[in-house]
Scaffold this active site. Sequence first.
Site, PDB file in Angstrom:
ATOM      1  N   HIS A 453     -13.137   1.293 -53.618  1.00 38.11           N
ATOM      2  CA  HIS A 453     -14.195   1.176 -54.461  1.00 38.11           C
ATOM      3  C   HIS A 453     -14.680   0.020 -55.181  1.00 38.11           C
ATOM      4  O   HIS A 453     -15.509   0.052 -55.844  1.00 38.11           O
ATOM      5  CB  HIS A 453     -13.844   2.480 -55.425  1.00 38.11           C
ATOM      6  CG  HIS A 453     -15.372   3.515 -55.746  1.00 38.11           C
ATOM      7  ND1 HIS A 453     -16.604   2.900 -55.888  1.00 38.11           N
ATOM      8  CD2 HIS A 453     -15.450   4.927 -55.724  1.00 38.11           C
ATOM      9  CE1 HIS A 453     -17.278   3.899 -56.079  1.00 38.11           C
ATOM     10  NE2 HIS A 453     -16.843   5.045 -55.956  1.00 38.11           N
ATOM     11  N   ASP A 457     -20.070   0.519 -54.153  1.00 33.97           N
ATOM     12  CA  ASP A 457     -20.518   1.925 -54.669  1.00 33.97           C
ATOM     13  C   ASP A 457     -20.555   2.912 -53.451  1.00 33.97           C
ATOM     14  O   ASP A 457     -20.671   2.489 -52.597  1.00 33.97           O
ATOM     15  CB  ASP A 457     -21.576   1.929 -55.741  1.00 33.97           C
ATOM     16  CG  ASP A 457     -21.079   0.832 -56.900  1.00 33.97           C
ATOM     17  OD1 ASP A 457     -19.772   1.014 -57.200  1.00 33.97           O
ATOM     18  OD2 ASP A 457     -22.048   0.140 -57.520  1.00 33.97           O
TER      19      ASP A 457
END
Length: 482
Positions: A453, A457
Amino acid sequence: MAQVLEFKLPDLGEGLTEAEIVRWLVEVGDVVAVDQPVVEVETAKALVDVPCPYGGVVTARFGEEGTELPVGAPLITVAVGAPADAAPAEDTGAKTEGSGNVLVGYGTSEAPARRRRVRPAQPPAGGAANGTGAPKAPAADEVPAAREVPATREVPAAREVPEGPVPVISPLVRRLARENGLDLRELTGSGPEGLILRADVEYALRAATAQGRPAAQSAATSHGVAPRPATTPAVTPAPEPTPTPTASTGPVAGGIRTPLKGIRGAVADKLSRSRREIPDATCWVDADATELMRARAAMNAAGGPKISLLALLARICTAALARYPELNSTVDMAAREVVQLDQVHIGFAAQTERGLVVPVVRDAHARDAESLTAEFARLTEAARTGTLTPGELTGGTFTLNNYGVFGVDGSTPIINHPEAAMLGVGRIVPKPWVHEGELAVRQVVQLSLTFDHRVCDGGTAGGFLRYVADCVEQPAVLLRTL
């Protein structure tokens, strides 16, 4: 008089610090040639043969089969037939005694000007060094049958800080010292020929903590003192508590213990590091793979080499990574940067009798389906026979995990550190599916993407996975990138 040379376990590269002796290929008394493999070892990466850079008679072997040796530990000693003083000084050394440089799995080559992990030459007391500028090798009758690190040793007098490379057992030890401000040149290693071990660095750090001062200052104070002296210690660290048998926190006695070493140990370390460092997330989608299976059947019916399903999935991944290059990245935390990579090297999980390995297909983005099929087949066979080289097991930028071969539908894979993403593919099975407005039986597969992450995104990860699913459902979508 023959010159006896000691051959040590070489630096295997790729961060490898130790190897287990699997099988000796020579006996004491055997005659060996330059670059002849003398021992088969198992590293955390692969099973490889180690060639000897010297030619002569084997006078000693160090370590039984099943023994783990650190890099820099002696393997064998070889008595070279020509005396050391029989040739001019400029002709002695690696060029006459052997190639001098070991490249594991690929034979040896000419020795470089300066070898790693070689201590500076020191002339014997009362005389000069020999003509080669290196310490004179011991005679054949002076070679011990095995080496042992003495339990105690006298505290040496103050010594000069050596110039050149410091003999350290692994890059991990160098990093541990660097991160704690410890100067390795101020330590005396307890390993063979003064090799600095991790225990030596940890002892120096504990000593610094006990004195309540920085490690660098402690090392300077103990300049020239062995890390673990038994008679006159420079520092007396606080005693560590010794657990009693009744207060053991380990597993119940009588269980089966399996050492985490070799490939299994490397996998355990890498997965643990991935879990510690990478904030991962997973998304998944079901896809209708009926058209992809039909396209593959049509390709194979047209003649020529058969195309594997894994190769088609890899080709889809390279097309998706071209659209979403953020997932072909790695994170450099030291520089606090995301490094987006130019080339796509796809790793794929392969289960073998020796454990899970991840061979890497180089430049997958530049290969077609036939080339990918051939490379997958070659690496899979090498994985089964244990002949993969360290270079074929490292350097991946994205991993494809086809766990459907185990008969499961889905999974949340752990990212192969230091990569940024992994695509998981479940089994392809007939399921009821709404196709063109009607209920039909279709070949359905579950796809899952685990991603870092920090590099992107959920929108980017979802777009990547949706594009992969679209190519699976409609292979003609790939025509845009072919």
